[in-house]
Design an enzyme around this catalytic site. Structure first.
Site, PDB file in Angstrom:
ATOM      1  CG  ASP A 167     -11.182  -1.712  -0.798  1.00 13.94           C
ATOM      2  OD1 ASP A 167     -10.354  -2.419  -0.640  1.00 13.94           O
ATOM      3  OD2 ASP A 167     -11.192  -0.827  -1.711  1.00 13.94           O
ATOM      4  CG  ASP A 209      -2.031  -1.207   1.392  1.00 21.40           C
ATOM      5  OD1 ASP A 209      -2.213  -1.800   0.247  1.00 21.40           O
ATOM      6  OD2 ASP A 209      -2.729  -0.987   2.151  1.00 21.40           O
TER       7      ASP A 209
HETATM    8  O1  1PR Z   1     -10.580   3.067  -5.361  1.00 19.78           O
HETATM    9  O2  1PR Z   1      -9.593   2.333  -7.507  1.00 19.78           O
HETATM   10  O3  1PR Z   1      -8.740   4.465  -5.900  1.00 19.78           O
HETATM   11  O4  1PR Z   1      -8.361   1.918  -5.440  1.00 19.78           O
HETATM   12  C1  1PR Z   1      -7.862   2.208  -4.253  1.00 19.78           C
HETATM   13  C2  1PR Z   1      -7.102   1.124  -3.834  1.00 19.78           C
HETATM   14  O5  1PR Z   1      -6.301   1.304  -2.422  1.00 19.78           O
HETATM   15  C3  1PR Z   1      -7.916  -0.123  -3.693  1.00 19.78           C
HETATM   16  O6  1PR Z   1      -7.583  -1.469  -3.948  1.00 19.78           O
HETATM   17  C4  1PR Z   1      -7.980  -0.306  -1.931  1.00 19.78           C
HETATM   18  O7  1PR Z   1      -8.237  -1.560  -1.509  1.00 19.78           O
HETATM   19  C5  1PR Z   1      -6.913   0.473  -1.361  1.00 19.78           C
HETATM   20  N1  1PR Z   1      -6.831   1.378  -0.246  1.00 19.78           N
HETATM   21  C6  1PR Z   1      -7.628   2.317  -0.168  1.00 19.78           C
HETATM   22  N2  1PR Z   1      -7.338   2.747   1.153  1.00 19.78           N
HETATM   23  C7  1PR Z   1      -6.447   1.719   1.788  1.00 19.78           C
HETATM   24  C8  1PR Z   1      -6.086   1.712   3.004  1.00 19.78           C
HETATM   25  O8  1PR Z   1      -5.626   0.835   3.732  1.00 19.78           O
HETATM   26  N3  1PR Z   1      -6.432   2.944   3.818  1.00 19.78           N
HETATM   27  N4  1PR Z   1      -5.541  -0.510   0.964  1.00 19.78           N
HETATM   28  C9  1PR Z   1      -6.416   0.685   0.857  1.00 19.78           C
HETATM   29  C10 1PR Z   1      -6.115  -1.503   1.289  1.00 19.78           C
HETATM   30  C11 1PR Z   1      -5.902  -3.660   1.568  1.00 19.78           C
HETATM   31  C12 1PR Z   1      -5.057  -4.493   1.295  1.00 19.78           C
HETATM   32  C13 1PR Z   1      -3.878  -4.938   2.183  1.00 19.78           C
HETATM   33  C14 1PR Z   1      -4.336  -6.324   2.828  1.00 19.78           C
HETATM   34  C15 1PR Z   1      -3.414  -7.173   3.478  1.00 19.78           C
HETATM   35  N5  1PR Z   1      -5.513  -2.443   1.411  1.00 19.78           N
HETATM   36  O9  1PR Z   1      -4.341  -4.834  -0.133  1.00 19.78           O
HETATM   37  O10 1PR Z   1      -2.529  -4.900   1.729  1.00 19.78           O
HETATM   38  O11 1PR Z   1      -5.498  -5.892   3.575  1.00 19.78           O
HETATM   39  O12 1PR Z   1      -3.135  -6.329   4.607  1.00 19.78           O
HETATM   40  P1  1PR Z   1      -2.466  -7.317   6.058  1.00 19.78           P
HETATM   41  O13 1PR Z   1      -1.858  -8.771   5.249  1.00 19.78           O
HETATM   42  O14 1PR Z   1      -1.620  -6.419   6.665  1.00 19.78           O
HETATM   43  O15 1PR Z   1      -3.767  -7.660   6.674  1.00 19.78           O
HETATM   44  P2  1PR Z   1      -9.545   3.045  -6.200  1.00 19.78           P
END
Ligand code: 1PR
Length: 589
Positions: free
Chosen positions: A444, A286
């Site tokens: 999400d 991320d």
């Molecule tokens: O909506 O097209 O602009 O895409 C935004 C992208 O960014 C989406 O794929 C969304 O999942 C991601 N995103 C947005 N905000 C966050 C955040 O964390 N605040 N990250 C975010 C999402 C989720 C996972 C993470 C896993 C594993 N991250 O991919 O890496 O949950 O984590 P873990 O192993 O530590 O539990 P758009």
């Protein structure tokens, strides 16, 4: 210096007589009429041959890039191996090449169209019939066949008997065929000498099948429901359905052996035990700009990426390019970058993210996915950018797949409301141009407990662990803008619709589990992976190696992704794989 026998051949594809050509090492007979697969006669036709000493420029390789998509990875791999690239600009460049690589990208019909209109098709046929050193990759293999069913039938170059058809998605085989699979080597083909029982990376929905008519060509097959052709070889003419430039060190050795036949060393002893499509382990980064303006890898707890300190700064877990390089060395099967503030910052303005991709793809030879901010956008100067332009820039910068979050939710809501496929959503547009294997939809969802299965209009499931007030059911509400806004659509409904609209894969996060280290949401992953026929990547919650075996044993997930445990170096990718192997789950080692 190599000596090349070149053949001057009379026109192609007009008579039904087969003819032969000379190669460096052998005489090969080809069917002359590209559309008559029934041709069996192999009587050689007279050729005018001329000996020429070729290949003076040993470290130069000619690349046929007809501009339909991303061949950056192939370029990077060639350069990494120490070769220079000369691009084909005219058909003559093909005929003059000492060594030609053709990484076919895009759809079969449009590729054939370009090749025919530019005169490249004829030049390619002549080059290949002359047995000159050739390596086709993916579509570059398929185009050698007589025709394809992809948006067709469409005629191919007709050099190899056979029709390219779509995988059958019945029998539990998910289409596209994405991931690391095993080869069954049918004949000695020096470029495959180091593959042995290792996995190589495939990503495609169409394939050519082996038959009596093309058996002289087939050097290896792969099983995915059926046995399909994984590589062909006759003399110096090679083509592979898999992606050597994305198959890690094994893939690089395939390229090296093609590029530098003089230095082909002894066959390396086989170490792997590949037998089928492996479950993938994906490292996810991320990425966002922190308050100082640096692009950092961060990681949230239930999507909250700020430290709970007085400064409340963005958690910084490292530098994106360095970490991606480390995960490649650790044998992660893919690396994903999520630009988590892409929903509010225009990604083409976010040049550091494009730089991250460019630099990463120079040294990381496994698939790269990038997501965040893929949507239509009008900048401050009123300049409009389509989501396709945004995605194209990501592809040009080294991404193999793009991942769409928020915009896919809006597209699905619209489709459910109107029942009309407009073809205008980012998902549809990108998938139409680049193929659905290049488009991931990132979901999400947040768990919402309910008392009974009919309390909401969305698909509910009976949960394994009851909710805080003893609720036995839950639905999974989709969110947009990084979990900030809940939408009136469930993860189940979204998954079904995006599959229909052209998604090739689903990245299934879960806000409740993200960063908790307590394991994946098995209920959710089972629900979605049973509902769709495209591959599902389980994400959020991995805290121990056992969580990976659990998700693969209890659900139909094709891959499992983790972030926090890898970034904090609590569990290395290698340990996850060793554990999976011990549990009898096939992985790429
Ligand atoms: O909506 O097209 O602009 O895409 C935004 C992208 O960014 C989406 O794929 C969304 O999942 C991601 N995103 C947005 N905000 C966050 C955040 O964390 N605040 N990250 C975010 C999402 C989720 C996972 C993470 C896993 C594993 N991250 O991919 O890496 O949950 O984590 P873990 O192993 O530590 O539990 P758009």
């Amino acid at each position: 210096m190599e000596t090349v026998a070149c053949a001057s051949v009379t026109s192609f594809a007009t008579t039904s007589l087969p003819f032969s050509f000379l190669s460096q090492s052998s005489i090969i007979n080809l069917p002359q009429n590209c559309h008559k697969s029934t041709l069996k006669s192999r009587s050689p036709r007279k050729l005018v041959t001329c000996a020429s000493s070729g290949s003076s420029s040993g470290s130069v390789v000619t690349l046929l890039d007809y501009g339909a998509g991303n061949v950056r990875s192939v370029r990077n791999a060639i350069r990494y191996l120490g070769f220079e690239i000369e691009d084909v600009r005219t058909p003559k460049d093909i005929l003059n090449a000492d060594r030609l690589i053709f990484p076919g990208v895009g759809a079969f019909a449009s590729a054939m169209d370009v090749l025919t209109k530019t005169g490249m098709a004829e030049a390619l046929c002549t080059y290949i019939k002359n047995g000159r050193p050739f390596l086709g990759i993916c579509l570059g293999l398929q185009l050698l066949f007589e025709s394809s069913e992809e948006n067709g039938p469409v005629n191919g170059l007709g050099l190899i008997p056979g029709v390219v058809g779509r995988f059958n998605s019945s029998n539990d085989f998910r289409v596209p065929h994405i991931g690391w699979n095993a080869l069954q080597v049918a004949k000695d083909s020096e470029i495959l000498d180091d593959v042995g029982d290792h996995h190589v990376y495939f990503v495609h929905s169409y394939r050519a099948m082996p038959s009596d008519d093309n058996k002289e060509w087939v050097s290896s097959t792969c099983n995915y429901g059926d046995d399909f052709i994984a590589s062909i070889q006759r003399g110096n003419v090679h083509a592979v359905q898999f992606h050597p430039e994305k198959s890690g060190d094994v893939g690089l050795s395939v390229l090296r052996r093609f590029l530098n036949p003089n230095s082909r060393g002894a066959k390396k002893p086989t170490q792997g035990k590949a037998s089928k499509l492996a479950k993938r382990v994906i490292a996810c980064l991320d990425v966002r700009t922190n308050d100082k303006g640096d692009l950092v890898v961060t990681k949230g707890d239930q999507y909250d990426v700020r430290e709970h300190t007085k400064e409340n700064e963005v958690r910084n877990l490292g530098k994106p390019v360095e970490l991606a390089g480390q995960y490649y060395k650790d044998r992660a099967d893919e690396v994903s970058f999520l630009n988590i503030t892409g929903f509010r910052d225009f990604p083409l303005g976010d040049l550091p993210m494009l730089q991250v991709l460019r630099h990463t793809s120079e040294n990381v030879f496994v698939p790269l996915t990038v997501g965040g901010g893929i949507r239509d956008f009008t900048d401050a100067n009123g300049r409009y950018y389509s989501s396709l332009e945004v995605a194209s820039e990501y592809f040009r910068s080294g991404a193999d797949k793009i991942s769409i979050g928020s915009d896919a939710v809006y597209a699905a809501e619209e489709y459910i409301k109107t029942k009309v496929k407009t073809g205008k959503s980012s998902l549809e547009q990108i998938s139409n141009v680049y193929g659905n294997q290049a488009v991931v939809v990132s979901i999400d969802p947040r768990r919402v407990y309910v008392k009974g299965p009919n309390d909401v209009q969305f698909k509910t499931i009976r949960v394994t662990k009851p909710g805080p007030n003893g609720e036995e059911y839950a639905w999974y509400q989709c969110t947009v803008n990084g979990g900030r806004e809940g939408r009136p659509i469930g993860a189940y409904e979204l998954a079904k619709v995006v599959e229909e609209l052209g998604a090739g894969e689903i990245l299934l996060n879960c806000i409740d589990c993200d960063g908790q280290g307590k394991g994946f949401d098995i209920d959710l992953i089972k629900l979605i992976s049973d509902a769709v026929c495209i591959p599902v990547i389980a994400s959020s919650g991995a805290g121990a190696v056992e969580h990976f075996s659990e998700v693969f044993m209890k659900t139909n997930a094709s891959a499992a992704l983790a972030a926090g445990i890898f970034h904090r170096k609590e569990v290395p990718v290698q340990s996850v794989k060793a554990h999976l192997l011990k549990e009898g789950i096939e992985v790429r080692m």
